[in-house]
Write a protein that holds these residues in place. Structure first.
Motif, PDB file in Angstrom:
ATOM      1  N   LYS A   5       0.860  -1.185   0.000  1.00 43.79           N
ATOM      2  CA  LYS A   5       0.000   0.000   0.000  1.00 43.79           C
ATOM      3  C   LYS A   5       0.888   1.224   0.000  1.00 43.79           C
ATOM      4  O   LYS A   5       1.830   1.309   0.797  1.00 43.79           O
ATOM      5  CB  LYS A   5      -0.908  -0.010   1.250  1.00 43.79           C
ATOM      6  N   PHE A   7       1.068   5.131   0.760  1.00 43.37           N
ATOM      7  CA  PHE A   7       0.385   6.195   1.481  1.00 43.37           C
ATOM      8  C   PHE A   7       1.195   7.476   1.412  1.00 43.37           C
ATOM      9  O   PHE A   7       2.423   7.446   1.426  1.00 43.37           O
ATOM     10  CB  PHE A   7       0.199   5.840   2.957  1.00 43.37           C
ATOM     11  N   ARG A   8       0.496   8.593   1.369  1.00 43.92           N
ATOM     12  CA  ARG A   8       1.124   9.886   1.582  1.00 43.92           C
ATOM     13  C   ARG A   8       1.450   9.975   3.077  1.00 43.92           C
ATOM     14  O   ARG A   8       0.864   9.250   3.887  1.00 43.92           O
ATOM     15  CB  ARG A   8       0.184  11.002   1.157  1.00 43.92           C
ATOM     16  N   GLU A  11      -1.507  10.302   5.451  1.00 46.04           N
ATOM     17  CA  GLU A  11      -2.321   9.090   5.543  1.00 46.04           C
ATOM     18  C   GLU A  11      -1.645   8.059   6.451  1.00 46.04           C
ATOM     19  O   GLU A  11      -2.302   7.394   7.254  1.00 46.04           O
ATOM     20  CB  GLU A  11      -2.552   8.510   4.143  1.00 46.04           C
ATOM     21  N   TRP A  12      -0.330   7.944   6.336  1.00 45.06           N
ATOM     22  CA  TRP A  12       0.448   7.044   7.189  1.00 45.06           C
ATOM     23  C   TRP A  12       0.379   7.517   8.640  1.00 45.06           C
ATOM     24  O   TRP A  12       0.176   6.717   9.557  1.00 45.06           O
ATOM     25  CB  TRP A  12       1.874   6.969   6.685  1.00 45.06           C
ATOM     26  N   THR A  21      -7.532   2.617   9.465  1.00 42.90           N
ATOM     27  CA  THR A  21      -7.882   3.628   8.472  1.00 42.90           C
ATOM     28  C   THR A  21      -8.783   3.028   7.402  1.00 42.90           C
ATOM     29  O   THR A  21      -8.700   1.832   7.110  1.00 42.90           O
ATOM     30  CB  THR A  21      -6.625   4.222   7.798  1.00 42.90           C
ATOM     31  N   GLY A  23      -8.421   4.210   4.517  1.00 45.87           N
ATOM     32  CA  GLY A  23      -7.530   4.370   3.373  1.00 45.87           C
ATOM     33  C   GLY A  23      -7.470   5.780   2.838  1.00 45.87           C
ATOM     34  O   GLY A  23      -7.901   6.738   3.471  1.00 45.87           O
ATOM     35  N   ALA A  24      -6.929   5.866   1.652  1.00 47.61           N
ATOM     36  CA  ALA A  24      -6.790   7.133   0.938  1.00 47.61           C
ATOM     37  C   ALA A  24      -8.138   7.520   0.326  1.00 47.61           C
ATOM     38  O   ALA A  24      -9.064   6.704   0.279  1.00 47.61           O
ATOM     39  CB  ALA A  24      -5.728   6.970  -0.147  1.00 47.61           C
ATOM     40  N   PRO A  25      -8.260   8.746  -0.153  1.00 43.70           N
ATOM     41  CA  PRO A  25      -9.540   9.162  -0.754  1.00 43.70           C
ATOM     42  C   PRO A  25     -10.061   8.215  -1.838  1.00 43.70           C
ATOM     43  O   PRO A  25     -11.261   7.938  -1.891  1.00 43.70           O
ATOM     44  CB  PRO A  25      -9.226  10.553  -1.316  1.00 43.70           C
ATOM     45  N   ASP A  27      -9.655   5.036  -1.984  1.00 40.52           N
ATOM     46  CA  ASP A  27     -10.169   3.851  -1.296  1.00 40.52           C
ATOM     47  C   ASP A  27     -11.578   4.106  -0.765  1.00 40.52           C
ATOM     48  O   ASP A  27     -12.471   3.260  -0.899  1.00 40.52           O
ATOM     49  CB  ASP A  27      -9.245   3.448  -0.147  1.00 40.52           C
ATOM     50  N   LEU A  55       6.221   9.860   0.234  1.00 41.67           N
ATOM     51  CA  LEU A  55       5.402   8.648   0.257  1.00 41.67           C
ATOM     52  C   LEU A  55       5.992   7.598   1.194  1.00 41.67           C
ATOM     53  O   LEU A  55       7.196   7.566   1.433  1.00 41.67           O
ATOM     54  CB  LEU A  55       5.288   8.048  -1.148  1.00 41.67           C
TER      55      LEU A  55
END
Length: 110
Positions: A5, A7-8, A11-12, A21, A23-25, A27, A55
């Motif tokens: 995965k 992640f920015r 997000e991490w 989480t 996830g990201a947008p 997701d 990242l």
């Protein structure tokens, strides 16, 4: 087998702070968490994260990860999708994915 995965940094940080989480947008929009395999992660990074600094690459053990579904995506290639929150205890390791000369430099994917 490990799956990956991207992640920015924010997000991490959220996953670390909250313990899980959605996830990201992308997701959240799609209703599942997108992963890549060792064979597809570089292409995924180039396609969706070109030029993005900061990242983090997360490795997740796919064996026993439920509910994980392998579904066709780009050009019919199967990608793993997780239909629940990603939990911090799912993460085997996390490593920075530095941007070097405009290209992301990957760690050993084992």
């Amino acid at each position: 087998m490990l799956i990956y995965k991207i992640f920015r940094a924010d997000e991490w940080a959220t996953l670390q702070a909250d313990g899980d989480t959605v996830g990201a947008p992308i997701d959240v929009t799609d209703g599942y968490i997108h992963f890549s395999t060792a064979e597809t992660v570089a292409e995924t990074t180039a396609k969706y994260f070109a030029g993005v600094a900061g990242l983090v690459l997360l490795a997740i053990e796919a064996d026993g990860l439920e509910p994980l579904k392998w579904e066709p995506a780009r050009e019919g290639v199967l990608f793993p999708h997780l239909y629940r929150k990603l939990r911090m205890d799912d993460v085997v390791w996390a490593k920075p994915l530095p941007l070097v000369g405009g290209t992301h430099e990957f760690p050993d994917l084992t």
